[in-house]
Every structure is written in C-alpha cells, then in structure tokens.
Design an enzyme around this catalytic site. Structure first.
Site, PDB file in Angstrom:
ATOM      1  N   HIS A  54       7.378  23.781  -6.383  1.00  0.00           N
ATOM      2  CA  HIS A  54       7.946  23.860  -7.019  1.00  0.00           C
ATOM      3  C   HIS A  54       8.720  23.208  -7.440  1.00  0.00           C
ATOM      4  CE1 HIS A  54       9.534  27.198  -3.508  1.00  0.00           C
ATOM      5  NE2 HIS A  54       8.578  26.482  -3.858  1.00  0.00           N
ATOM      6  N   GLU A  56      11.392  21.728  -8.679  1.00  0.00           N
ATOM      7  CA  GLU A  56      12.121  20.718  -8.323  1.00  0.00           C
ATOM      8  C   GLU A  56      11.165  19.427  -7.345  1.00  0.00           C
ATOM      9  OE1 GLU A  56      14.928  24.164  -7.509  1.00  0.00           O
ATOM     10  OE2 GLU A  56      12.494  23.868  -7.142  1.00  0.00           O
ATOM     11  N   CYS A  84      15.233  26.832  -3.430  1.00  0.00           N
ATOM     12  CA  CYS A  84      15.904  27.006  -2.120  1.00  0.00           C
ATOM     13  C   CYS A  84      15.547  26.279  -1.031  1.00  0.00           C
ATOM     14  CB  CYS A  84      14.105  27.569  -1.773  1.00  0.00           C
ATOM     15  SG  CYS A  84      12.818  26.294  -1.560  1.00  0.00           S
ATOM     16  N   CYS A  87      13.236  23.156  -1.748  1.00  0.00           N
ATOM     17  CA  CYS A  87      13.848  22.237  -2.377  1.00  0.00           C
ATOM     18  C   CYS A  87      14.691  21.748  -2.103  1.00  0.00           C
ATOM     19  CB  CYS A  87      13.429  23.108  -3.514  1.00  0.00           C
ATOM     20  SG  CYS A  87      12.405  24.078  -4.278  1.00  0.00           S
TER      21      CYS A  87
END
Length: 158
Positions: A54, A56, A84, A87
C-alpha cells in the site's frame, strides 16, 4: 488544520495520479519531517504482486531506508485515503506522530475496494495509540482519484 497540510497532501495526490498512470490503484502517501519531504509513494500492489505494498507502507519503507532508522518519530504521513488497519498499524509501529488523510475508508469501499470498515479513530481508541489524526484534508480531490482511476482502469474493482 496546519498551514502546510494542503501542500503536502497535494504531493500525495500527485503521487497517486502517477500511480494511476502506471496501472496502479488510486492511493498516494507522503512522509514529511519538519518541512522536508522524506518519502512519497503510490500503491504498488499490482506492480509488485504484493498485497502489503500500500502507498503508506511503501512510503514508510522508503523513509526508514532514507533515514536509516525504524523510528519515524516527528514525522507526519499524508495519505490520500484513511489508512486501512494494516497501514495504521505500520504507522503506529514506526512511531509516526500524525496521520493526515483525505477521504475516508468508506469512500474506498464505495468504489469496490476490499477495505475493513475500521476507522483510524476507532483503531486509535482501541489500541491507545498516540498518533494524532487529521481527517478530511482535500477530501474532494482525494475522492476524485477514484473516479480518475475508474475511467483509466475501466474495471472499478480491486
């Protein structure tokens, strides 16, 4: 809102647009310490065939490598979408001081992403995390990334 939040969020949005142009999903993140950009990344899940890549997480990896530390205390992460749970946990473990985000997890879900519906504020509360949250910075522009991605990808699902 802190004066530079919009400036740094625009960098995360720009990075997300770059990712969309490269066939990735519409997420971007930028890590800043003081007024200096340490790392910017977009989602690399499809490129790396890595579900953990992801925006992040990839930005955290870059920042840790650049600063040669696992401790990102004093850093702020700017994310186009509310992180999420994975993250958020990575931000917590990296000791990031503040998360600034654009749109909410529910927005990603509305566009077909398989998000767990656990907000950052709920995660902060149940984990007793010290991370400060600043939601809704350039939220409209962040949601527009999903529309841009949908037009480009033509699929609308992740």
């Amino acid at each position: 809102m802190i004066k530079n939040d919009e400036r740094f969020m625009r960098l995360a949005i720009k990075k997300a647009r770059e990712g969309i142009g490269r066939g990735q999903t519409p997420f971007g993140a930028c890590i800043v310490k003081g007024k200096k950009v340490i790392a910017c990344s977009h989602n690399l899940v499809w490129k790396n065939t890595d579900i953990t890549a992801h925006a992040e997480v990839t930005a955290i990896r870059q920042a840790c490598s650049k600063l040669k530390t696992l401790d990102l205390s004093g850093c702020v992460i700017y994310s186009t979408c509310e992180p999420c749970p994975m993250c958020f946990a990575a931000c917590h473990w990296a000791r990031i001081s503040r998360i600034v985000f654009g749109c909410a997890i529910k927005d990603a879900k509305r566009y077909g992403f398989n998000e767990l519906q656990i907000s950052g504020s709920r995660l902060k509360r149940i984990s007793k995390s010290r991370i400060r949250l600043t939601p809704g910075v350039l939220a409209r522009e962040s949601v527009e990334l999903f529309d841009c991605w949908r037009r480009q990808a033509g699929s609308g699902v992740y």
